[in-house]
Scaffold this motif. Sequence first.
Motif, PDB file in Angstrom:
ATOM      1  N   MET A   1       0.848  -1.178   0.000  1.00 42.21           N
ATOM      2  CA  MET A   1       0.000   0.000   0.000  1.00 42.21           C
ATOM      3  C   MET A   1       0.889   1.235   0.000  1.00 42.21           C
ATOM      4  O   MET A   1       1.796   1.354   0.809  1.00 42.21           O
ATOM      5  N   ILE A   2       0.636   2.118  -0.927  1.00 39.87           N
ATOM      6  CA  ILE A   2       1.411   3.350  -0.999  1.00 39.87           C
ATOM      7  C   ILE A   2       0.595   4.485  -0.402  1.00 39.87           C
ATOM      8  O   ILE A   2      -0.511   4.770  -0.853  1.00 39.87           O
ATOM      9  N   ILE A   3       1.156   5.076   0.633  1.00 42.16           N
ATOM     10  CA  ILE A   3       0.504   6.209   1.283  1.00 42.16           C
ATOM     11  C   ILE A   3       1.244   7.481   0.870  1.00 42.16           C
ATOM     12  O   ILE A   3       2.465   7.555   0.985  1.00 42.16           O
ATOM     13  N   PRO A  35      -4.010  -7.801   5.431  1.00 42.60           N
ATOM     14  CA  PRO A  35      -3.394  -7.160   6.594  1.00 42.60           C
ATOM     15  C   PRO A  35      -2.865  -5.759   6.269  1.00 42.60           C
ATOM     16  O   PRO A  35      -2.430  -5.500   5.150  1.00 42.60           O
ATOM     17  N   LEU A  36      -2.929  -4.897   7.260  1.00 43.42           N
ATOM     18  CA  LEU A  36      -2.324  -3.568   7.174  1.00 43.42           C
ATOM     19  C   LEU A  36      -1.106  -3.569   8.090  1.00 43.42           C
ATOM     20  O   LEU A  36      -1.031  -4.362   9.028  1.00 43.42           O
ATOM     21  N   ILE A  66     -11.971  -1.641   9.278  1.00 37.25           N
ATOM     22  CA  ILE A  66     -10.884  -2.549   9.649  1.00 37.25           C
ATOM     23  C   ILE A  66     -11.257  -3.292  10.922  1.00 37.25           C
ATOM     24  O   ILE A  66     -12.171  -2.897  11.651  1.00 37.25           O
ATOM     25  N   GLN A  67     -10.522  -4.386  11.161  1.00 37.41           N
ATOM     26  CA  GLN A  67     -10.616  -5.121  12.417  1.00 37.41           C
ATOM     27  C   GLN A  67      -9.222  -5.168  13.021  1.00 37.41           C
ATOM     28  O   GLN A  67      -8.233  -5.226  12.290  1.00 37.41           O
ATOM     29  N   VAL A  74      -3.833  -5.800  12.340  1.00 30.91           N
ATOM     30  CA  VAL A  74      -4.856  -4.964  11.715  1.00 30.91           C
ATOM     31  C   VAL A  74      -5.141  -5.505  10.318  1.00 30.91           C
ATOM     32  O   VAL A  74      -4.225  -5.708   9.532  1.00 30.91           O
ATOM     33  N   VAL A  75      -6.415  -5.770  10.040  1.00 27.08           N
ATOM     34  CA  VAL A  75      -6.808  -6.268   8.715  1.00 27.08           C
ATOM     35  C   VAL A  75      -8.007  -5.476   8.206  1.00 27.08           C
ATOM     36  O   VAL A  75      -8.803  -4.945   8.982  1.00 27.08           O
ATOM     37  N   ILE A  76      -8.101  -5.425   6.875  1.00 31.20           N
ATOM     38  CA  ILE A  76      -9.295  -4.844   6.262  1.00 31.20           C
ATOM     39  C   ILE A  76     -10.466  -5.734   6.667  1.00 31.20           C
ATOM     40  O   ILE A  76     -10.362  -6.962   6.626  1.00 31.20           O
TER      41      ILE A  76
END
Length: 132
Positions: A1-3, A35-36, A66-67, A74-76
């Motif tokens: 993921m690019i922030i 996952p994040l 998210i959860q 941390v996951v979507i």
Amino acid sequence: MIIELDMQSEVPIYTQLVNQIIEGIASGRLQLGEPLPSVRSLAADIGVNLHTVNKAYTLLKQDGFIQVHRQKGVVIQPDGMPPVTTEYSDKQYRELKPIVAEAICRGMSKEELLRVVEHIHKEITHDRKEDS
């Protein structure tokens, strides 16, 4: 993921994080159950305070995007995205009304405004449509 954060923006960093994660989900770049990074890892990667990432994750969790698992991290949200509720519709109306009012004041036609909304929708969902 690019922030990509704009440190000069008037939009708070945690809000930019929330918006980019939701856009990632909407575009299909972030999948359900994906996952994040941990708060600590993401904060280090993008060079912001832990509390900034924690606040963004807290808001995303409260809104059902998210959860947070003790074991998985941390996951979507794996069970699907939150539905359109009356509260969401009311919030959307409140946030869009001043944008529409300013567009009218600046002389933007309804058609131009709708084209902008359509363009943004297309831009976000472009990748998703190619995948399906």
